[in-house]
Write a protein that holds these residues in place. Sequence first.
Motif, PDB file in Angstrom:
ATOM      1  N   LYS A  53      66.505 124.137  31.261  1.00  0.00           N
ATOM      2  CA  LYS A  53      67.303 123.048  31.823  1.00  0.00           C
ATOM      3  C   LYS A  53      68.769 123.481  31.971  1.00  0.00           C
ATOM      4  CE  LYS A  53      68.168 118.288  30.897  1.00  0.00           C
ATOM      5  NZ  LYS A  53      68.210 117.318  29.825  1.00  0.00           N
ATOM      6  N   ASN A  54      69.233 124.256  31.009  1.00  0.00           N
ATOM      7  CA  ASN A  54      70.630 124.715  31.047  1.00  0.00           C
ATOM      8  C   ASN A  54      70.811 125.968  31.901  1.00  0.00           C
ATOM      9  OD1 ASN A  54      71.097 122.671  29.264  1.00  0.00           O
ATOM     10  ND2 ASN A  54      71.108 123.999  27.439  1.00  0.00           N
ATOM     11  N   HIS A  55      69.763 126.373  32.605  1.00  0.00           N
ATOM     12  CA  HIS A  55      69.804 127.570  33.468  1.00  0.00           C
ATOM     13  C   HIS A  55      70.105 128.852  32.696  1.00  0.00           C
ATOM     14  CE1 HIS A  55      69.556 124.837  36.829  1.00  0.00           C
ATOM     15  NE2 HIS A  55      70.586 124.178  36.352  1.00  0.00           N
ATOM     16  N   GLU A  56      69.704 128.870  31.421  1.00  0.00           N
ATOM     17  CA  GLU A  56      69.940 130.088  30.633  1.00  0.00           C
ATOM     18  C   GLU A  56      68.796 131.077  30.817  1.00  0.00           C
ATOM     19  OE1 GLU A  56      70.365 128.593  26.652  1.00  0.00           O
ATOM     20  OE2 GLU A  56      71.989 127.263  27.306  1.00  0.00           O
ATOM     21  N   ILE A  57      67.629 130.580  31.178  1.00  0.00           N
ATOM     22  CA  ILE A  57      66.468 131.438  31.400  1.00  0.00           C
ATOM     23  C   ILE A  57      65.816 131.069  32.736  1.00  0.00           C
ATOM     24  CG2 ILE A  57      65.954 131.910  28.961  1.00  0.00           C
ATOM     25  CD1 ILE A  57      63.813 129.700  29.142  1.00  0.00           C
ATOM     26  N   PHE A  58      64.847 131.880  33.157  1.00  0.00           N
ATOM     27  CA  PHE A  58      64.213 131.678  34.461  1.00  0.00           C
ATOM     28  C   PHE A  58      62.766 131.178  34.294  1.00  0.00           C
ATOM     29  CE2 PHE A  58      67.266 135.226  34.833  1.00  0.00           C
ATOM     30  CZ  PHE A  58      68.175 134.633  35.696  1.00  0.00           C
ATOM     31  N   LEU A  59      62.203 130.735  35.426  1.00  0.00           N
ATOM     32  CA  LEU A  59      60.837 130.220  35.393  1.00  0.00           C
ATOM     33  C   LEU A  59      59.826 131.187  34.744  1.00  0.00           C
ATOM     34  CD1 LEU A  59      58.855 127.929  36.160  1.00  0.00           C
ATOM     35  CD2 LEU A  59      58.643 128.985  38.420  1.00  0.00           C
ATOM     36  N   PRO A  60      59.844 132.485  35.082  1.00  0.00           N
ATOM     37  CA  PRO A  60      58.875 133.384  34.440  1.00  0.00           C
ATOM     38  C   PRO A  60      58.997 133.390  32.914  1.00  0.00           C
ATOM     39  CG  PRO A  60      59.880 134.476  36.313  1.00  0.00           C
ATOM     40  CD  PRO A  60      60.636 133.203  36.107  1.00  0.00           C
ATOM     41  N   ASP A  61      60.228 133.241  32.388  1.00  0.00           N
ATOM     42  CA  ASP A  61      60.410 133.194  30.927  1.00  0.00           C
ATOM     43  C   ASP A  61      59.668 131.984  30.352  1.00  0.00           C
ATOM     44  OD1 ASP A  61      62.267 135.396  30.821  1.00  0.00           O
ATOM     45  OD2 ASP A  61      63.784 134.051  31.653  1.00  0.00           O
ATOM     46  N   VAL A  62      59.798 130.862  31.062  1.00  0.00           N
ATOM     47  CA  VAL A  62      59.142 129.632  30.594  1.00  0.00           C
ATOM     48  C   VAL A  62      57.625 129.838  30.590  1.00  0.00           C
ATOM     49  CG1 VAL A  62      58.757 127.183  31.101  1.00  0.00           C
ATOM     50  CG2 VAL A  62      60.992 128.214  31.572  1.00  0.00           C
TER      51      VAL A  62
ATOM     52  N   GLN B  72      61.461 130.920  43.363  1.00  0.00           N
ATOM     53  CA  GLN B  72      61.281 130.614  41.930  1.00  0.00           C
ATOM     54  C   GLN B  72      62.497 129.854  41.396  1.00  0.00           C
ATOM     55  OE1 GLN B  72      59.114 132.770  39.165  1.00  0.00           O
ATOM     56  NE2 GLN B  72      57.715 132.043  40.735  1.00  0.00           N
ATOM     57  N   GLY B  73      63.404 129.522  42.287  1.00  0.00           N
ATOM     58  CA  GLY B  73      64.607 128.806  41.871  1.00  0.00           C
ATOM     59  C   GLY B  73      65.699 129.721  41.356  1.00  0.00           C
ATOM     60  N   ILE B  74      65.590 131.027  41.656  1.00  0.00           N
ATOM     61  CA  ILE B  74      66.610 131.974  41.198  1.00  0.00           C
ATOM     62  C   ILE B  74      67.504 132.325  42.393  1.00  0.00           C
ATOM     63  CG2 ILE B  74      67.028 134.239  40.152  1.00  0.00           C
ATOM     64  CD1 ILE B  74      64.166 134.042  38.940  1.00  0.00           C
ATOM     65  N   PRO B  75      68.750 131.878  42.389  1.00  0.00           N
ATOM     66  CA  PRO B  75      69.599 132.103  43.562  1.00  0.00           C
ATOM     67  C   PRO B  75      69.827 133.594  43.831  1.00  0.00           C
ATOM     68  CG  PRO B  75      70.625 130.560  42.012  1.00  0.00           C
ATOM     69  CD  PRO B  75      69.445 131.161  41.314  1.00  0.00           C
ATOM     70  N   ALA B  76      70.022 133.923  45.114  1.00  0.00           N
ATOM     71  CA  ALA B  76      70.255 135.325  45.489  1.00  0.00           C
ATOM     72  C   ALA B  76      71.477 135.851  44.746  1.00  0.00           C
ATOM     73  CB  ALA B  76      70.467 135.418  46.990  1.00  0.00           C
ATOM     74  N   ALA B  79      71.608 138.214  38.489  1.00  0.00           N
ATOM     75  CA  ALA B  79      70.934 139.336  37.829  1.00  0.00           C
ATOM     76  C   ALA B  79      69.760 138.812  37.012  1.00  0.00           C
ATOM     77  CB  ALA B  79      71.925 140.043  36.916  1.00  0.00           C
ATOM     78  N   VAL B  80      68.615 139.463  37.146  1.00  0.00           N
ATOM     79  CA  VAL B  80      67.450 139.042  36.356  1.00  0.00           C
ATOM     80  C   VAL B  80      67.000 140.214  35.476  1.00  0.00           C
ATOM     81  CG1 VAL B  80      66.612 137.349  38.051  1.00  0.00           C
ATOM     82  CG2 VAL B  80      65.770 139.696  38.155  1.00  0.00           C
ATOM     83  N   PRO B  81      66.347 139.903  34.342  1.00  0.00           N
ATOM     84  CA  PRO B  81      65.858 140.984  33.483  1.00  0.00           C
ATOM     85  C   PRO B  81      64.871 141.885  34.245  1.00  0.00           C
ATOM     86  CG  PRO B  81      65.582 138.837  32.415  1.00  0.00           C
ATOM     87  CD  PRO B  81      66.042 138.567  33.810  1.00  0.00           C
ATOM     88  N   ILE B  84      61.338 140.699  34.942  1.00  0.00           N
ATOM     89  CA  ILE B  84      61.140 139.722  36.027  1.00  0.00           C
ATOM     90  C   ILE B  84      61.109 140.457  37.366  1.00  0.00           C
ATOM     91  CG2 ILE B  84      62.140 137.727  37.234  1.00  0.00           C
ATOM     92  CD1 ILE B  84      62.907 136.582  34.554  1.00  0.00           C
ATOM     93  N   ASP B  85      61.965 141.450  37.503  1.00  0.00           N
ATOM     94  CA  ASP B  85      61.938 142.265  38.720  1.00  0.00           C
ATOM     95  C   ASP B  85      60.582 142.940  38.899  1.00  0.00           C
ATOM     96  OD1 ASP B  85      63.813 142.480  40.690  1.00  0.00           O
ATOM     97  OD2 ASP B  85      65.285 143.425  39.352  1.00  0.00           O
ATOM     98  N   ALA B  86      60.050 143.467  37.789  1.00  0.00           N
ATOM     99  CA  ALA B  86      58.752 144.150  37.851  1.00  0.00           C
ATOM    100  C   ALA B  86      57.644 143.150  38.194  1.00  0.00           C
ATOM    101  CB  ALA B  86      58.456 144.819  36.513  1.00  0.00           C
ATOM    102  N   LEU B  87      57.724 141.975  37.589  1.00  0.00           N
ATOM    103  CA  LEU B  87      56.735 140.926  37.869  1.00  0.00           C
ATOM    104  C   LEU B  87      56.771 140.564  39.355  1.00  0.00           C
ATOM    105  CD1 LEU B  87      54.820 138.784  36.395  1.00  0.00           C
ATOM    106  CD2 LEU B  87      56.774 137.241  36.503  1.00  0.00           C
ATOM    107  N   CYS B  88      57.981 140.499  39.874  1.00  0.00           N
ATOM    108  CA  CYS B  88      58.154 140.131  41.284  1.00  0.00           C
ATOM    109  C   CYS B  88      57.519 141.196  42.192  1.00  0.00           C
ATOM    110  CB  CYS B  88      59.650 139.971  41.570  1.00  0.00           C
ATOM    111  SG  CYS B  88      59.996 139.537  43.264  1.00  0.00           S
ATOM    112  N   SER B  89      57.802 142.464  41.934  1.00  0.00           N
ATOM    113  CA  SER B  89      57.219 143.459  42.852  1.00  0.00           C
ATOM    114  C   SER B  89      55.706 143.583  42.664  1.00  0.00           C
ATOM    115  CB  SER B  89      57.933 144.815  42.803  1.00  0.00           C
ATOM    116  OG  SER B  89      58.035 145.240  41.516  1.00  0.00           O
ATOM    117  N   ASN B  90      55.236 143.369  41.443  1.00  0.00           N
ATOM    118  CA  ASN B  90      53.778 143.319  41.213  1.00  0.00           C
ATOM    119  C   ASN B  90      53.124 142.232  42.030  1.00  0.00           C
ATOM    120  OD1 ASN B  90      52.899 145.172  39.471  1.00  0.00           O
ATOM    121  ND2 ASN B  90      53.089 143.904  37.618  1.00  0.00           N
ATOM    122  N   ALA B  91      53.747 141.055  41.948  1.00  0.00           N
ATOM    123  CA  ALA B  91      53.181 139.884  42.637  1.00  0.00           C
ATOM    124  C   ALA B  91      53.165 140.126  44.146  1.00  0.00           C
ATOM    125  CB  ALA B  91      53.992 138.633  42.304  1.00  0.00           C
TER     126      ALA B  91
END
Lengths: 212, 286
Positions: A53-62, B72-76, B79-81, B84-91
Motif C-alpha cells: 500500500k505504501n509502494h515500498e514493494i511491488f506486486l511480485p513481492d506480494v 504490473q503497476g510499476i512505473p517506467a 528500479a526493480v530488484p 523481478i527483472d528476471a521474472l519479467c523476462s522469463n514471463a
Amino acid sequence: MSILTEIVENLIVGDDEKVSALTQKAIDDGVLPKQILDDGLIAGMNTIGQQFKNHEIFLPDVLMAARAMYAGMDKLRPLLLKEGIPSPGKVVLGTVRGDLHDIGKNLVGIMLKGAGFEVIDLGNDVSPEKFIQTAREHDAAVIGMSALLTTTMSAMKEVTYQLKEEGLAGRIKVIVGGAPVSAEFAVEIGADAHGYDAANAVERVKSLISEN
Amino acid sequence: MPQCSGRRLAGRTATAGGGCATQQSRGVPAPESRCYTLHSRGRLCYTVIMIELLTFSTDDLRPSRDQVLQNQGIPAGVAVPAEIDALCSNAIDLMLEIAAPAGVLLEISKPDFATVYQGQGQNEASTPVGDIFPRAENLALFAATLGQGVSREIKNLFESNDLALAAMFDSAASAAADRLGELAEIRFAEFLDQNGRNTPETCVLRYSPGYCGWHISGQKKLFEFLHPEQIGLTLRDSSLMEPLKSVSGVIIVGPKEIHSFPMSYPFCSQCETRGCRERIRMLSAD
Ligand code: B12
Ligand code: SF4
C-alpha cells in the motif's frame, strides 16, 4: 528470535520452503495453530499488504509472499479444521456472467486469503444464481464480484436484486470491483462496497464483516 | 496504445505479412490474403482494397520490459530488484513460446464503416471516432488474438500456485495483445505504401470499440464485417472476445490533424487515463 517472528520474516521475503518448514516446526513445538496463523502467517501478510500500500514493494513481492503463506497454510489447515477454528469470514468470489477476465479477481482472492479469509473462488462466467446459491450453501458473509466490461458488470445488479428479493440483503454483503466498476455504480446497484484494488478489497471486506 | 506509424514506415521492422502475396509461417495454414480491384460500371478504377490474414513473428510481438512492468503497476524508470527483472523476462519468453498470434485486416469503405460504427446505436452522441473517420483517406478493420493457449497457461500457473509468474505472464500477454494492434496498423500502412496510396503527411492510428464513447456493443457489427472467426476469435453476447487476450478496432488513415482533438467530449470529464493525450503527443513528435 521466536519461531513466529522467523515465520513472519521468511514469509515477507517469499521463502516458501522455509515458511513451510518453520510452520511444521512450530506445530511440532506445540505452538497453538491459531497463534501460528495469526501471529505468523497473517501477521506476515499484513506487513506485506501495508508495504504494498505504501509502494515500498511491488506486486511480485506480494505474490511470492502469498505463495509462502499458502505453503504454511498447507501444514496448518488440517489442524485448524480439526480444532474447528473458524476463519474470520467466508467470501464467495467470481467474475460475473459473460466475462472471462480473472486476473483482478485472482489478485483479490490471494489478498483475502492472505488476510485469513476463506475464499470460495467460483472462477469466471458465474451466473447470479450460482453466486447466491454458493453463498447460502457455505453460509458466506460476503459475495465479491469482478467484471472487465461495462456490458458484463450489469450482471452484478441481478445479484443485489435477487438477494433483496430473497430477504438476504444485509446478511450476505456484496462487494464489487473491476476496471469499469466505480463506487457510484456500487451505490447505484445497491452493493455494500466497492474495492479499487486488492489491498483495498481486504480493508473493505474486513469492515463489511465487522458490521455483521 | 496506438501510435502514428504512417510516416515512419521505412525505419520500422518489417512485420506481419508480405503484401498481398500469400504468406505462411509458424505452421499456420496458408493465410488467405486477397486484393480486390474495385470495378465501377464495368470499368477498372484504381483502388485496391484488401483482406489479409495476418501472421506475426515472435520478434515483432515481443513486448518491452517497461510495458510489462507498467501493467504490473510499476512505473517506467523505477528500479526493480534483479529477481523481478528476471521474472519479467522469463514471463515474456514463456508467453511468446505459447502464444499463437493471428489477425485479420479488412479494408473498408466509409459508408460501410459508418454502419459498423453505428453498431447497436449505443454510442455517445459525439465521439472522437465519429468525428474523425469522415475525414479519413483510408480505413481498415482489424482483430487479432494471442490464442487460447495463453489464457490456459495463465490459469494453470495460478492453479499451481506460481502466483508471481502467473501475474507477470498475464501482464506480458496484455502488452503483447496491445502490440498486435500496433502491428496491424503497421501492416495496413505498408499495404497502402506498396500500392502508392500513402502520402507523406499520412498518419495511421487505431481506435477500438469500448473506448471514448464508441460503445463496446459496436463489436457486433465489427465482427459481422470482419469475420474473425476465421482466426479462432469469437464474440460473446456480452461483446467480450474469446480468447481473452485479443484486440479489435478500426485503423484510420489520414492527415495528422484529423487525429488531434480537444478533451471536450462530455464523457472526458470522467476519464482517468486521458490516453488520447499521449497518442496526440506522439503524433506531434513524429
Ligand atoms: C490490460 C487491458 C487489456 C488487455 C488484457 C485484457 C484482459 N482482460 O486480460 C487487452 C489488450 C487484451 C485488452 C483488450 C480489450 N480491452 Co482492455 N483494458 C486493459 C486495462 C488497461 C487493464 C486491465 C487489467 O488487466 N488490469 C490489471 C488487473 C489486475 O486489474 P483489474 O482487473 O482492474 O483488477 C483490479 C481492480 O479492478 C480490483 N478488482 C478487480 N476485481 C475485483 C473484484 C472485487 C470484489 C474487488 C473488491 C476488487 C476488484 O482489484 C484488482 C487488483 O488490483 C483496462 C483499463 C484499466 N486501466 O483498468 C482496459 C479496459 C478493461 N479495456 C477495455 C476495452 C474496451 C477493451 C477491448 C474491448 C478493446 C478492443 N476493442 O480491442 C478489448 C476486449 C478484450 C476482450 N477479450 O474482449 C475497457 C473496458 C471498458 C468498457 N467499455 O467496457 C477498459 C476499462 C479501458 C477503458 N476504456 O477505459 N484490454
Ligand atoms: S480524455 Fe479520455 S475519454 Fe476523452 S477522448 Fe481522451 S482518452 Fe477518450
